[in-house]
Design an enzyme around this catalytic site. Sequence first.
Site, mmCIF file in Angstrom:
data_model
loop_
_atom_site.group_PDB
_atom_site.id
_atom_site.type_symbol
_atom_site.label_atom_id
_atom_site.label_comp_id
_atom_site.label_asym_id
_atom_site.label_seq_id
_atom_site.Cartn_x
_atom_site.Cartn_y
_atom_site.Cartn_z
ATOM 1 N N GLY A 221 0.795 -1.011 -0.410
ATOM 2 C CA GLY A 221 0.412 0.678 0.311
ATOM 3 C C GLY A 221 0.659 1.322 0.455
ATOM 4 O O GLY A 221 -0.317 1.812 -0.855
ATOM 5 N N GLU A 243 8.788 -3.757 -11.613
ATOM 6 C CA GLU A 243 8.619 -5.131 -12.085
ATOM 7 C C GLU A 243 7.002 -5.403 -11.420
ATOM 8 O O GLU A 243 6.229 -6.286 -12.441
ATOM 9 C CB GLU A 243 8.774 -5.861 -10.328
ATOM 10 C CG GLU A 243 8.672 -5.935 -8.952
ATOM 11 C CD GLU A 243 9.397 -6.692 -8.037
ATOM 12 O OE1 GLU A 243 10.304 -7.289 -8.358
ATOM 13 O OE2 GLU A 243 8.952 -6.921 -6.481
#
Length: 444
Positions: A221, A243
Amino acid sequence: MDFISEYKSKLGTPEQAAALVKSGDWVEYCNGTTFAALCDEALAARRDELTDVKLRGQIMYGPIKAAECDPTGEHFTYNSWHCSAYERKMLDRGQAFFSPMIFRNLAWYYRENIPADVAFVQATPMDKHGYFNFSLSAGTSLDMIGRCRAIVIEVNRYLPKIYGAWNESIHISDVTMVVEGGDHPAPQVPSRAPSAEDIAIANHVIPYIVDGATLQLGIGGTPDALGSIIAQSDLKDLGMHTELCTDGFLDLYKAGKLTNKRKNIFRGKGVLGLATGTQALYDWLDENPGVIALPIAYVNDPSVIAQMDNFISLNSCVSVDLYGQISSESAGLRQISGTGGQVDFLTGAAMSRGGKAFICVASSRVGKDGVRRSNIVPHFNGEIITSPRAQAYYIATENGVFNLAGRSTWERAEGLIGLAHPDFRDELIRAAEEQRIWRRSNRR
């Protein structure tokens, strides 16, 4: 060539796909965003026919019926490379196991170290050239399934097509079976609203970022929220090399901040390995020439990351101890996520000219019992060390930023205590004194 005829000749049912699995096999489920639910359900139906079948995947959103139908693990055993909240609960129940890894080594693991027998993975419909696109899992799927004796593609018309350079697609000639009927929207993983701590952390980090910097946002988050907050800054011409692409990057694009114009490699294109977020993100990625999916072995390679000037890596953790060790994947002995690419990007960003690697964490947390606990601790007691202290660089909390690079133990203790929640600083000082990493002349 007549790819349509070959496609039709390889069409099968989920039950026929599940019949390819034998007792003792390793079955690849790949990533949660391209989870082949029909094949999984058909495999679960074969439970009593099979023993010792090992399932393997990562960041699954559930349910995995083959695992859930066999609580004792006599028939199916699920193994996770990186845990989602769903997989974490499976581990807690003893219905799954964790596989430690460094993400950039994924292809190497499959190529040289581990068995893989049958693969079930979703992909976009076949194009006119005979290719299926791995979509939101383009950076990992082929490396995970390429050596399997049987590869089953479950077609999902809702998946976005993401362009790539290599490994983002598979040709019909390399597919064992095609299963239709898996059409459903990809899992939606919206960003959480930034907390007050996220906003404070971002405000401390933003001054370290320059125009033209290339960003990586880690899973979790806080990094995702940081992307949304940076979108509101005065920065411009930022690049993407990550990524995992989340809605934080979409926010940067919508704000006109993400142009990729100053990147040293793949200039003009945002680079990703995987993607997860909302439908708005998936719509943005779909057939977008400004985005390219590349294998994780390339995306996470520190020598590649080092080629990009002013590379900024933003990752999170669970806790940091006074020695600078970083635990990003466990709470005590409880596995909650995975190493992922954190070590990859810490290494690569530190090698980049002007690059900086940040670990971002709120200084404290309030548990379900209502008790506040510090995320900066004296020392670890069984927690999994994700990043060693020698590779810990910038630590950021809502109370500031401290760079651990080259610092002695007492300097680290002093700097990290300065980042801690004020309620815990005195007891951290006492602990540092007991651990002999507190200098008498340090500030109190």
